[in-house]
Design a protein around this motif. Structure first.
Motif, mmCIF file in Angstrom:
data_model
loop_
_atom_site.group_PDB
_atom_site.id
_atom_site.type_symbol
_atom_site.label_atom_id
_atom_site.label_comp_id
_atom_site.label_asym_id
_atom_site.label_seq_id
_atom_site.Cartn_x
_atom_site.Cartn_y
_atom_site.Cartn_z
ATOM 1 N N SER A 44 0.847 -1.195 0.000
ATOM 2 C CA SER A 44 0.000 0.000 0.000
ATOM 3 C C SER A 44 0.879 1.241 0.000
ATOM 4 O O SER A 44 2.104 1.160 0.080
ATOM 5 C CB SER A 44 -0.918 0.010 1.231
ATOM 6 N N TYR A 45 0.242 2.377 -0.080
ATOM 7 C CA TYR A 45 0.954 3.643 0.110
ATOM 8 C C TYR A 45 0.032 4.629 0.807
ATOM 9 O O TYR A 45 -1.201 4.493 0.770
ATOM 10 C CB TYR A 45 1.472 4.211 -1.216
ATOM 11 N N ILE A 46 0.633 5.585 1.487
ATOM 12 C CA ILE A 46 -0.127 6.622 2.192
ATOM 13 C C ILE A 46 -0.212 7.850 1.296
ATOM 14 O O ILE A 46 0.817 8.400 0.887
ATOM 15 C CB ILE A 46 0.539 6.970 3.529
ATOM 16 N N LEU A 47 -1.426 8.249 0.969
ATOM 17 C CA LEU A 47 -1.638 9.429 0.128
ATOM 18 C C LEU A 47 -1.587 10.676 1.005
ATOM 19 O O LEU A 47 -2.285 10.759 2.023
ATOM 20 C CB LEU A 47 -2.991 9.329 -0.573
ATOM 21 N N GLN A 48 -0.753 11.630 0.616
ATOM 22 C CA GLN A 48 -0.589 12.868 1.372
ATOM 23 C C GLN A 48 -1.070 14.058 0.540
ATOM 24 O O GLN A 48 -0.976 14.049 -0.689
ATOM 25 C CB GLN A 48 0.873 13.064 1.756
ATOM 26 N N SER A 49 -1.562 15.043 1.233
ATOM 27 C CA SER A 49 -2.081 16.222 0.537
ATOM 28 C C SER A 49 -0.931 17.114 0.069
ATOM 29 O O SER A 49 -0.050 17.457 0.858
ATOM 30 C CB SER A 49 -3.000 17.019 1.468
ATOM 31 N N PRO A 50 -0.938 17.517 -1.197
ATOM 32 C CA PRO A 50 0.120 18.410 -1.690
ATOM 33 C C PRO A 50 -0.137 19.876 -1.343
ATOM 34 O O PRO A 50 0.714 20.735 -1.585
ATOM 35 C CB PRO A 50 0.073 18.199 -3.202
ATOM 36 N N VAL A 51 -1.321 20.170 -0.757
ATOM 37 C CA VAL A 51 -1.678 21.556 -0.438
ATOM 38 C C VAL A 51 -2.253 21.628 0.972
ATOM 39 O O VAL A 51 -2.652 20.618 1.554
ATOM 40 C CB VAL A 51 -2.716 22.119 -1.441
ATOM 41 N N ALA A 52 -2.305 22.855 1.508
ATOM 42 C CA ALA A 52 -2.925 23.099 2.809
ATOM 43 C C ALA A 52 -4.248 23.822 2.596
ATOM 44 O O ALA A 52 -4.401 24.626 1.673
ATOM 45 C CB ALA A 52 -2.001 23.941 3.683
ATOM 46 N N GLY A 53 -5.225 23.509 3.453
ATOM 47 C CA GLY A 53 -6.518 24.177 3.330
ATOM 48 C C GLY A 53 -7.606 23.391 4.033
ATOM 49 O O GLY A 53 -7.331 22.529 4.870
ATOM 50 N N GLN A 54 -8.845 23.704 3.677
ATOM 51 C CA GLN A 54 -10.001 23.047 4.286
ATOM 52 C C GLN A 54 -10.622 22.068 3.299
ATOM 53 O O GLN A 54 -10.859 22.393 2.141
ATOM 54 C CB GLN A 54 -11.043 24.073 4.704
ATOM 55 N N VAL A 55 -10.885 20.852 3.788
ATOM 56 C CA VAL A 55 -11.512 19.833 2.950
ATOM 57 C C VAL A 55 -12.986 20.214 2.751
ATOM 58 O O VAL A 55 -13.732 20.360 3.720
ATOM 59 C CB VAL A 55 -11.405 18.436 3.601
ATOM 60 N N THR A 56 -13.370 20.379 1.522
ATOM 61 C CA THR A 56 -14.756 20.747 1.227
ATOM 62 C C THR A 56 -15.588 19.556 0.745
ATOM 63 O O THR A 56 -16.815 19.593 0.803
ATOM 64 C CB THR A 56 -14.804 21.846 0.152
ATOM 65 N N ALA A 57 -14.927 18.490 0.285
ATOM 66 C CA ALA A 57 -15.670 17.320 -0.191
ATOM 67 C C ALA A 57 -14.762 16.094 -0.192
ATOM 68 O O ALA A 57 -13.568 16.202 -0.495
ATOM 69 C CB ALA A 57 -16.230 17.552 -1.588
ATOM 70 N N VAL A 58 -15.350 14.968 0.181
ATOM 71 C CA VAL A 58 -14.656 13.678 0.078
ATOM 72 C C VAL A 58 -15.217 12.971 -1.146
ATOM 73 O O VAL A 58 -16.423 12.680 -1.213
ATOM 74 C CB VAL A 58 -14.865 12.822 1.348
#
Length: 268
Positions: free
Chosen positions: A67-81
């Motif tokens: 497996s791999y862990i997906l990391q966010s390339p940006v900072a901010g607020q999650v508006t939708a999954v």
């Protein structure tokens, strides 16, 4: 002195020469016979028999590429999954939508795989590099499962190629359905750190759990297939459990080491 002379005189008396000599009682012959038979059996077993030893260690069912862990390339607020746990997605598929000062950004899968865990929800504030999902690298529905057994490093050297493995799966009652059958295909000779295990499994907690007693060695086990069981794999029972196996299922692996003859223990 008087008693000694009387004893010697009795032994030298001609009348005693005709008396039968009793070498042993019947009970003594029985004990001697049993002892000789036991020693002969032990000698034959030492020359022709063998002793089987096993090593037990924690294991987990996964697909071969991990497996791999997906990391966010940006900072901010999650508006939708945009993805669901358990969903299988191709590479580049949207997982989250994140609102940043520059506008909305979409976090996408890096490789094809199945979402095993989502670590971010709608409304959550995330930083750049934050873990947002664990993705198992599997691109097709019928990909075979493997088991990875994390063996203590000091015991890994004695594991032979193609060693038989019995896996007690946590989600399967072993008393009713038995154990899962497998065979060693690869022994990683380098001990793994918690970070390496977490990167392969996509789970930091498991990385810490499997290294609690020291850095282990990863042993890859190919599960034996069977067309007559519901799971598609071979079990010690005839039918196995009446359901399919899923990845990231914990188990305990019992690996059979090379047989040794008892006489070898006496040799330098």
């Amino acid at each position: 002195m008087q008693f000694r002379q009387q004893a010697l005189a009795k032994l030298q008396s001609p009348e005693d020469l005709d008396l039968p000599v009793r070498f042993a009682r019947p009970q003594g012959w029985l004990v001697l016979s049993v002892t000789v038979i036991a020693m002969a059996a032990a000698s034959v077993w030492a020359l022709t028999g063998s002793v089987t030893s096993t090593v037990q260690a924690p294991a987990i069912l996964t697909y071969g590429q991990g497996s791999y862990i997906l990391q966010s390339p940006v900072a901010g607020q999650v508006t939708a999954v945009l993805a669901r746990e358990g969903e299988r997605l191709p590479a580049g598929s949207p997982v989250l939508k994140v609102r940043t000062p520059e506008g909305d950004e979409v976090v996408r899968t890096l490789q094809a795989g199945r979402i095993t865990a989502l670590a971010a929800g709608a409304g959550q504030i995330i930083a750049t590099g934050a873990d947002v999902a664990a993705v198992e690298k599997v691109s097709r529905a019928k990909a075979p499962l493997y088991a990875t057994v994390y063996v203590p490093a000091q015991k890994a050297a004695g594991i032979p190629a193609h060693a038989s493995v019995d896996l007690t799966v946590q989600s399967v009652p072993s008393q009713e359905y038995g154990v899962l059958r497998g065979e060693v295909t690869e022994v990683d000779r380098s001990a793994q750190s918690p970070r390496q295990i977490a990167a392969f499994l996509g789970d930091t907690q498991l990385g810490e759990e499997f290294t609690r007693g020291g850095r282990p060695v990863a042993v890859t086990v190919k599960l034996k297939r069977s067309g007559s069981t519901e799971s598609g794999y071979a079990w010690s029972s005839a039918d196995g459990p009446p359901f399919e196996l899923t990845s990231m299922t914990l188990a305990t692996g019992s690996i059979r080491l090379s047989d040794r003859r008892p006489v070898d223990w006496l040799l330098p």
